[in-house]
Structure formats: structure tokens, C-alpha cells
Design a protein around this motif. Structure first.
Motif, mmCIF file in Angstrom:
data_model
loop_
_atom_site.group_PDB
_atom_site.id
_atom_site.type_symbol
_atom_site.label_atom_id
_atom_site.label_comp_id
_atom_site.label_asym_id
_atom_site.label_seq_id
_atom_site.Cartn_x
_atom_site.Cartn_y
_atom_site.Cartn_z
ATOM 1 N N PRO A 135 0.895 -1.181 -0.049
ATOM 2 C CA PRO A 135 -0.064 -0.103 -0.064
ATOM 3 C C PRO A 135 0.980 1.024 0.096
ATOM 4 O O PRO A 135 1.799 1.293 0.565
ATOM 5 N N GLY A 136 0.398 2.443 -0.545
ATOM 6 C CA GLY A 136 0.965 3.512 -0.369
ATOM 7 C C GLY A 136 1.817 3.866 -1.608
ATOM 8 O O GLY A 136 2.875 4.845 -1.784
ATOM 9 N N GLY A 137 1.882 2.815 -2.779
ATOM 10 C CA GLY A 137 2.594 3.270 -3.898
ATOM 11 C C GLY A 137 4.138 3.247 -3.701
ATOM 12 O O GLY A 137 4.691 2.423 -2.859
ATOM 13 N N VAL A 138 4.995 4.269 -4.209
ATOM 14 C CA VAL A 138 6.596 4.195 -4.289
ATOM 15 C C VAL A 138 6.695 4.350 -2.672
ATOM 16 O O VAL A 138 7.726 3.802 -2.182
ATOM 17 N N ALA A 139 5.985 5.265 -2.085
ATOM 18 C CA ALA A 139 6.220 5.715 -0.734
ATOM 19 C C ALA A 139 6.283 4.268 0.316
ATOM 20 O O ALA A 139 6.976 4.164 1.254
ATOM 21 N N GLY A 140 5.103 3.356 0.123
ATOM 22 C CA GLY A 140 5.008 2.264 0.700
ATOM 23 C C GLY A 140 6.376 1.263 0.477
ATOM 24 O O GLY A 140 6.638 0.592 1.491
ATOM 25 N N VAL A 141 6.633 1.218 -0.786
ATOM 26 C CA VAL A 141 7.870 0.434 -1.227
ATOM 27 C C VAL A 141 9.317 1.018 -0.384
ATOM 28 O O VAL A 141 9.768 0.176 0.040
ATOM 29 N N GLU A 142 9.469 2.272 -0.414
ATOM 30 C CA GLU A 142 10.575 2.771 -0.130
ATOM 31 C C GLU A 142 10.470 2.532 1.755
ATOM 32 O O GLU A 142 11.596 2.083 2.189
ATOM 33 N N SER A 143 9.519 2.653 2.082
ATOM 34 C CA SER A 143 9.064 2.288 3.716
ATOM 35 C C SER A 143 9.652 0.690 3.911
ATOM 36 O O SER A 143 10.248 0.485 4.923
ATOM 37 N N CYS A 165 13.187 5.706 -4.230
ATOM 38 C CA CYS A 165 13.328 4.962 -5.426
ATOM 39 C C CYS A 165 13.245 5.803 -6.719
ATOM 40 O O CYS A 165 12.515 6.702 -6.566
ATOM 41 N N SER A 166 14.401 5.679 -7.367
ATOM 42 C CA SER A 166 14.553 6.935 -8.478
ATOM 43 C C SER A 166 15.361 6.079 -9.414
ATOM 44 O O SER A 166 16.421 5.432 -9.325
ATOM 45 N N GLY A 167 15.029 6.468 -10.911
ATOM 46 C CA GLY A 167 15.592 5.873 -12.098
ATOM 47 C C GLY A 167 15.869 4.246 -12.028
ATOM 48 O O GLY A 167 17.094 4.021 -12.376
ATOM 49 N N ASN A 168 14.742 3.773 -11.594
ATOM 50 C CA ASN A 168 14.981 2.197 -11.524
ATOM 51 C C ASN A 168 15.791 1.666 -10.489
ATOM 52 O O ASN A 168 16.330 0.446 -10.710
ATOM 53 N N GLN A 169 16.364 2.452 -9.606
ATOM 54 C CA GLN A 169 17.299 1.915 -8.567
ATOM 55 C C GLN A 169 16.682 2.563 -7.288
ATOM 56 O O GLN A 169 15.802 3.036 -7.197
ATOM 57 N N ALA A 170 17.445 1.784 -6.216
ATOM 58 C CA ALA A 170 17.239 2.227 -4.917
ATOM 59 C C ALA A 170 18.493 3.161 -4.443
ATOM 60 O O ALA A 170 19.547 2.573 -4.541
ATOM 61 N N ASN A 206 13.371 -12.552 1.943
ATOM 62 C CA ASN A 206 12.846 -11.899 0.779
ATOM 63 C C ASN A 206 13.093 -10.335 0.694
ATOM 64 O O ASN A 206 12.520 -9.718 1.296
ATOM 65 N N PRO A 207 13.698 -10.225 -0.439
ATOM 66 C CA PRO A 207 14.169 -8.869 -1.078
ATOM 67 C C PRO A 207 13.076 -8.020 -1.290
ATOM 68 O O PRO A 207 12.329 -8.459 -2.185
ATOM 69 N N VAL A 208 13.452 -6.697 -1.177
ATOM 70 C CA VAL A 208 12.498 -5.761 -1.668
ATOM 71 C C VAL A 208 13.172 -5.115 -3.037
ATOM 72 O O VAL A 208 14.428 -4.822 -3.039
ATOM 73 N N TYR A 209 12.358 -4.696 -4.197
ATOM 74 C CA TYR A 209 12.822 -4.057 -5.302
ATOM 75 C C TYR A 209 12.041 -2.804 -5.270
ATOM 76 O O TYR A 209 10.892 -2.817 -4.916
ATOM 77 N N CYS A 210 12.613 -1.997 -5.815
ATOM 78 C CA CYS A 210 12.060 -0.427 -6.459
ATOM 79 C C CYS A 210 11.208 -0.699 -7.508
ATOM 80 O O CYS A 210 11.606 -1.693 -8.236
ATOM 81 N N ASN A 229 6.261 -3.020 -12.174
ATOM 82 C CA ASN A 229 5.874 -1.642 -12.416
ATOM 83 C C ASN A 229 5.734 -1.167 -10.921
ATOM 84 O O ASN A 229 5.679 -0.008 -10.756
ATOM 85 N N THR A 230 5.227 -1.964 -9.995
ATOM 86 C CA THR A 230 4.986 -1.660 -8.689
ATOM 87 C C THR A 230 6.026 -1.751 -7.720
ATOM 88 O O THR A 230 6.005 -1.101 -6.507
ATOM 89 N N GLY A 231 7.125 -2.676 -7.905
ATOM 90 C CA GLY A 231 7.845 -2.756 -6.981
ATOM 91 C C GLY A 231 7.523 -3.596 -5.685
ATOM 92 O O GLY A 231 6.136 -3.959 -5.804
ATOM 93 N N GLY A 232 8.035 -3.997 -4.556
ATOM 94 C CA GLY A 232 7.840 -4.561 -3.316
ATOM 95 C C GLY A 232 8.368 -5.800 -3.192
ATOM 96 O O GLY A 232 9.514 -5.749 -3.424
ATOM 97 N N GLN A 233 8.069 -6.642 -2.274
ATOM 98 C CA GLN A 233 8.843 -7.740 -1.814
ATOM 99 C C GLN A 233 8.617 -8.958 -2.569
ATOM 100 O O GLN A 233 7.431 -9.355 -3.002
ATOM 101 N N PHE A 234 9.718 -9.557 -3.079
ATOM 102 C CA PHE A 234 9.445 -10.603 -3.992
ATOM 103 C C PHE A 234 10.171 -11.809 -3.269
ATOM 104 O O PHE A 234 11.360 -11.771 -2.635
#
Length: 489
Positions: free
Chosen positions: A30-38, A156-161, A205-209, A222-227
């Protein structure tokens, strides 16, 4: 992958992971990019603390670092700065003085880095921390026994963390912090220690941007998250796993009320109080999600049951058979053991009953038309029978006394679980809003029915020693009523 560290040599580290044989699937954040960053930041903190725990001992205390709000904000601001400039650089360390008093938390070290473009696995949060741990200066900062506080920023910016870690402790803690660091340097070396012990292997489990390549054929998320990894990984206490995102589905209690277990749909089990973790299905392939956990009568083991009727036994829980691999008319929603623990019943949502071991079939609702699906069951220890409860609160008793139901009442929320009183003289059932309905000798001690919840209640367990009970929510929140609280799941 580039990383830099204050008080350490700047280095360039490239992490190339294994290409997965099957596509990755991400958890919804939840929370889009901000949620992934958190989530990414939480993942890094967990990995740091797992590494620190591997070096902790009574003679060389290495305390777990706690997230500090001001350090977190500072790290996040610098991570955003690095992303904007497109360059990895260490943040300046703010001056530390007595203006904030002895409780002021000061920053004494920092790590900075950015990931590569998503080799999977190995270039998400797992690769980021592995890069830090593979460099002496960064490792020194992550493992320093002096530090008790941390802030982790992720952009998360430029497809990187772009990541920043800052470490410190309270200004007034200088004497004890120095003593801890001296003891660590003396026994574990300087920099400490020579090699990674946890982050150097594929765990958690790793997290990706969003936008990183995370799978075969350069698959982009497109969404990122934990894989999840495409293979089973060893469990490491403290490291992140699917536990953090898979919903809780149930709980079971130690009979004397001294602890309880909480289980998630991926089969992860957490133990609280005196409850012992005898194993789980976390990280292992499941053909269907776990729906329930039930303890053995002596609390030295437990069964997990999946919606396809698969049974997984741990500790002294014995396997007596299952419905896994067989065609079912409806999913399995619950399990109840016999009083001696040498058998169990499974119940499906259509009321069908499956008996194994010394469990005797007493009847079912499988051939009957139901107003609402069955959602749970409990055994009557005094008669050897059982009760079933439906989502509308209807109760069906088989070789067990009927003590009442809400089948003819309007409920604010559907019922989704039940527990039998330890003496077999009654039962409770719980609705998704935490409303409690007690019958027979089961006493009412309170509910969450009038409380706004972050997540629905999904299960309950009774404390035989006090007559009270616990409720557990899908997010792991635990609510204790006339029963001791041992922590959330």
C-alpha cells in the motif's frame, strides 16, 4: 552497485545474482512508491539487526539498533538528495553537543549506496546489504557495538534504490558505548568481524523498487515490493521474510495460558510467551494457503492445515492423514484434535467432516443446505464430540451439547472463528469486528466490537488457566481479555 561509508574507504561493489527459472511475483504494497521505500527501509533494518544478533554474546554485547525518528528523517532527506543528483555521497555528520541534553541522539557513522538494475535475486535489498557487509568500513558501521540507534533512508528513482544508513547513540551514553565498542574490538577484531555471517547468503525475501528488472527475460515490475526467492532459503532469526506481508489467519494457545502461536497464510509461525517455535512452512512451496493452526494437548507441537486439506505436523504433533491431493467440494477451514492428540477432524466450508487417527466421525453438515458457510470448529473434551460454527453464528453440535447460537440474529459482521471452553461446557465465537459471543460456561470478558480496527479479527484462542481469551487480527494485532498479553504476531 556503489556504496560509500564515512570513516571507510569508498568502493565500487557489483552484485550479480542468479536469474530465476520462473517469474517473480510481488506482494502488494500500500502507498505506492512511498510504501515500497518504507518496506525497503524496514527490510534493511531487519538485516542489520540479524547481522548484529549473530555477533551478540554476554561477553560482547552488540545491542539491536532501534529506529530513531530524527535519524530516519535525516537519512531519508539525504537519500532523496543522492537520487536527485544521481551520485552516491556520504551525508555530512551534524555536530553533536549538549544543547539537546544527555538524551540527544547523535550521528557518528553513515553508509550510502545505490543498487544496480535488478538482477534477481541479489540486487534488491538483499544485494544492497550484502554490498555493505562485504566492505570493511560499511560492515564496521553496521556492526558497531557502540550504536543503539539507526535511521535508514530509501529513495526509489531511476529504476534503482538509493539508500542511506546513519548510526548513533544518545549523547549521555558515551561511557557505556565506548566500553561496548572496546570489548567488541578486542574480541571480534577491528574492523569487526572479518566476513559477513548472515547477509552474505540468500536469506529473507528481498525488496525491489518499481521499474527494476527482477526476473527472467528482463521482466520488469511496475509496482515494486517484496519478492519471494525462486527456491527455499534458510531461516535466519530477525531477517525479513514473507511474514511481514502475508496475512495472519489464526492462533493457538499453550494450555496453561503461558503463551501462544500466531500463523500466517504462507505457513510462517511466530511463538510468544512460553510457546516454542517447532517449525513452519515459511519459504516452502504450498499448493494452497494455510488457514489454521492447532496446538497438541501438551503444547509440545502443533498442526497447520491448508485450505486444500493438507496437514503439516511439527513438534510432537503426529501426522495421521490429510485431504491434500484429493478433490474437495469446498475448502477446508478448520481442524480440531481429539483430547489425547492422537487424531483430528477437518471441517470444510460446506460442513463436510474428515476424521483421522483416533478421531471418530460423529456427523456433518456436508449433505445439508446451509444458510451460511461453516467457518470453524471446536472439540468438546468432555464428550469427544465437536461443534461447528457458520458465518451467521449458527452452531451445529455433534455428540456435544448445544449451548446456543446467533443463527437467528442480525450480526454487524460475520463470524469467522470459535473456541471451546476448556471444560467442554461451552464455547465462544468471534466476528471479524472482534465481537464476542459466549455460550454455556464460556464467560464474556470483553471484545473489540466497538473499537475501530486496522485489520479484521481472524481467529481466537482461549486461556484455560484464567477462562479468558485472545483475539488475533489479520495484521498480527493481538487483543487479550482476562489473559496475559505476550506480544503481537
Amino acid at each position: 552497485m556503489a556504496v560509500t561509508a564515512l570513516l571507510a574507504m569508498v568502493g565500487l561493489l557489483t552484485s550479480v545474482g542468479l536469474i530465476a527459472p520462473t517469474p517473480a511475483s510481488a506482494t502488494t504494497v500500500p502507498g505506492g512508491v512511498a510504501g515500497v521505500e518504507s518496506l525497503y527501509a524496514q527490510d534493511l533494518v531487519a538485516r542489520i539487526n540479524a547481522e548484529r544478533a549473530a555477533r551478540n554474546s554476554p561477553g560482547t554485547p552488540v545491542p539491536q539498533v532501534q529506529v530513531n525518528g530524527s535519524l530516519q528523517a535525516y537519512a531519508q532527506a539525504w537519500a532523496a538528495h543522492m537520487a536527485a543528483t544521481g551520485a552516491v555521497a556520504d551525508p555530512p555528520l551534524p555536530p553533536c553537543n549538549t544543547s539537546g541534553g544527555g538524551a540527544q541522539v547523535c550521528i557518528f557513522a553513515a553508509n550510502s549506496g545505490d543498487t544496480g538494475y535488478g538482477y534477481w535475486p541479489g540486487d534488491g535489498s538483499d544485494g544492497m546489504n550484502n554490498a555493505y557487509m562485504s566492505s570493511a568500513g560499511h560492515r564496521e558501521n553496521e556492526l558497531g557495538a557502540a550504536y543503539t540507534s539507526v535511521g535508514v533512508g530509501v529513495t526509489c528513482s531511476g529504476n534503482q534504490a538509493w539508500t542511506v544508513e546513519v548510526f548513533g547513540y544518545a549523547y549521555g551514553d558515551y561511557p557505556s558505548a565506548s566500553a561496548r565498542q572496546a570489548a567488541q574490538n578486542n574480541l571480534q577484531g577491528h574492523p569487526v568481524p572479518a566476513n559477513p555471517q548472515v547477509a552474505g547468503v540468500q536469506t529473507g525475501n528481498p525488496v525491489y523498487c518499481p521499474g527494476q528488472t527482477v526476473g527472467p527475460g528482463h521482466l520488469i515490475t511496475n509496482t515494486g515490493g517484496q519478492f519471494s526467492y525462486p527456491y527455499s532459503v534458510p531461516a535466519v532469526p530477525g531477517e525479513p521474510s514473507a511474514n511481514t506481508v502475508s496475512p495472519v489467519v489464526g492462533m493457538a494457545a499453550v494450555p496453561n495460558g503461558s503463551g501462544y502461536w500466531v500463523v500466517r497464510s504462507n505457513g510462517a509461525v511466530t511463538a510468544h510467551g512460553s510457546a516454542v517455535n517447532y517449525g513452519s512452512m515459511a519459504g516452502k512451496p504450498l499448493t494452497a494457503p494455510i488457514t489454521h493452526v492447532v496446538a497438541t494437548p501438551d503444547a509440545k507441537g502443533y498442526w497447520l492445515v491448508a485450505s486444500d486439506g493438507g496437514i503439516f505436523a511439527f513438534g510432537d504433533a503426529a501426522f495421521f492423514g490429510s485431504m491434500g491431493g484429493r478433490r474437495l467440494n469446498a475448502p477446508v477451514v478448520g481442524l480440531a484434535p481429539t483430547p489425547d492428540g492422537r487424531g483430528y477432524w477437518l471441517v470444510a466450508s460446506d460442513g463436510g467432516i474428515f476424521a483421522f487417527g483416533d478421531a471418530r466421525f460423529k456427523g456433518s453438515m456436508g449433505a445439508s443446505r446451509l444458510n451460511a458457510p461453516i467457518v470453524g470448529m471446536a472439540n468438546d473434551v468432555s464428550t469427544g464430540g465437536y461443534w461447528l460454527v457458520a458465518a451467521d453464528g449458527g452452531v451445529f453440535a455433534f455428540s456435544a451439547p448445544f449451548k446456543g447460537s446467533t443463527g437467528n440474529r442480525h450480526l454487524n459482521q460475520p463470524v469467522n472463528g470459535m473456541a471451546g471452553a476448556g471444560n467442554g461446557g461451552g464455547y465462544w465465537f468471534v466476528a471479524s469486528d472482534g465481537g464476542i459471543f459466549s455460550f454455556g460456561q464460556a464467560r464474556y470478558f470483553g471484545s473489540t466490537g466497538a473499537i475501530r480496527l486496522n485489520a479484521p479479527i481472524v481467529g481466537m484462542a482461549n486461556d484455560v488457566s484464567t477462562g479468558g481469551y485472545w483475539l488475533v487480527a489479520a495484521d498480527g494485532g493481538v487483543f487479550a481479555f482476562n489473559a496475559p498479553f505476550y506480544g503481537a504476531g
